[in-house]
Structures are given as C-alpha cells and as structure tokens.
Design a protein around this motif. Structure first.
Motif: not given
Length: 139
Positions: A34-38, A47-50, A95-97, A103-109
């Motif tokens: 489950i993905v949560y906001r702050a 989620l954009l995954i590359s 790479t996951v954006v 409006g939150t944009v966050k990148t993680e690996y």
C-alpha cells in the motif's frame, strides 16, 4: 514437409524457432504493498518504473524498458518485475517515479529479489558513493 533443396523453407523454420525462443518470459517477483502519502492517507496516482538492460543472476537477458502502474483503491500496488538482485552489470536498479494525484513527485530506486511476493520496503535501495546500490535497512 521440408525439402533440403528449398532454403526458404529452412529459413522460415529457423525464424519460427527464433521467435518462439525470444517470446519466452522470465520469472517475475510481485511487489505488493500500500502506498501512502506523507500525511499517512492512502495515495492515488501512478508509478513510472524504468530499468536499463541487464542480465539476471540466473543468466536471463532483460531488455531496457519501462512501465506505468496505476495505484488501486486505497493505494494498492501490485506489479511484477524481473529480479535484478545480483544482476550484471553490478548495481542495476529499477528507477521508480511516484506521481501522486496530490501533485507529489518522488523518485526512488529498487533492487528486486527472487523471493515473491515482497514489499516496497524490502526492495527500496539508495544509490551510494560511486553510483553503487546498497540495500536500505528495513525500519
């Protein structure tokens, strides 16, 4: 029936076999969470995954690519990715954006293991000195 004197027939057979081999799919690991906001509420968004081209630890070739995954009701995420833990080249990461609907944009690996299913906290990693990936400690 194939006639050895007909090279076109052999070429067709060769192409047919080659396409069947390339159509084989590699095993995937399901990341389910489950993905949560702050603020602690379940998120909505995409989620954009590359990923770059890599070879799995088991020797499977993976072409570079990307995918977009829309979060489900209540922030539900479920995505299957080819494991990249111990892949070649070393330190290969997804790479996951996160593009959330607030409006939150966050990148993680992510480094994905072969054990399925797994969670986001289990695959999340950081890029260290010299652009190397190291597994983050689970909180």
């Amino acid at each position: 029936m194939f006639d050895a004197r007909r090279p076109l027939g052999w070429l067709f057979l060769l192409l047919l076999v080659a396409s069947a081999v390339s159509a084989q799919t590699l095993p995937t690991t399901t990341i389910s969470d489950i993905v949560y906001r702050a603020d602690g509420t379940p998120a909505g968004g995409t989620l954009l995954i590359s990923w770059p081209e890599f070879t799995t630890a088991a020797g499977g070739a993976v072409a570079a690519g990307n995918t977009a995954v829309t979060l489900g009701i209540g922030g539900a995420l479920s995505v299957g990715l080819v494991p990249n833990a111990n892949a070649t080249p070393a330190n290969t990461v997804y790479t996951v954006v996160y593009q959330l609907d607030d409006g939150t944009v966050k990148t993680e690996y992510w480094v994905v293991p072969t054990t399925s299913p797994t969670t986001i906290s289990a695959v999340r990693t950081t890029l260290g000195a010299g652009n190397s990936a190291s597994q983050m400690a689970t909180e």
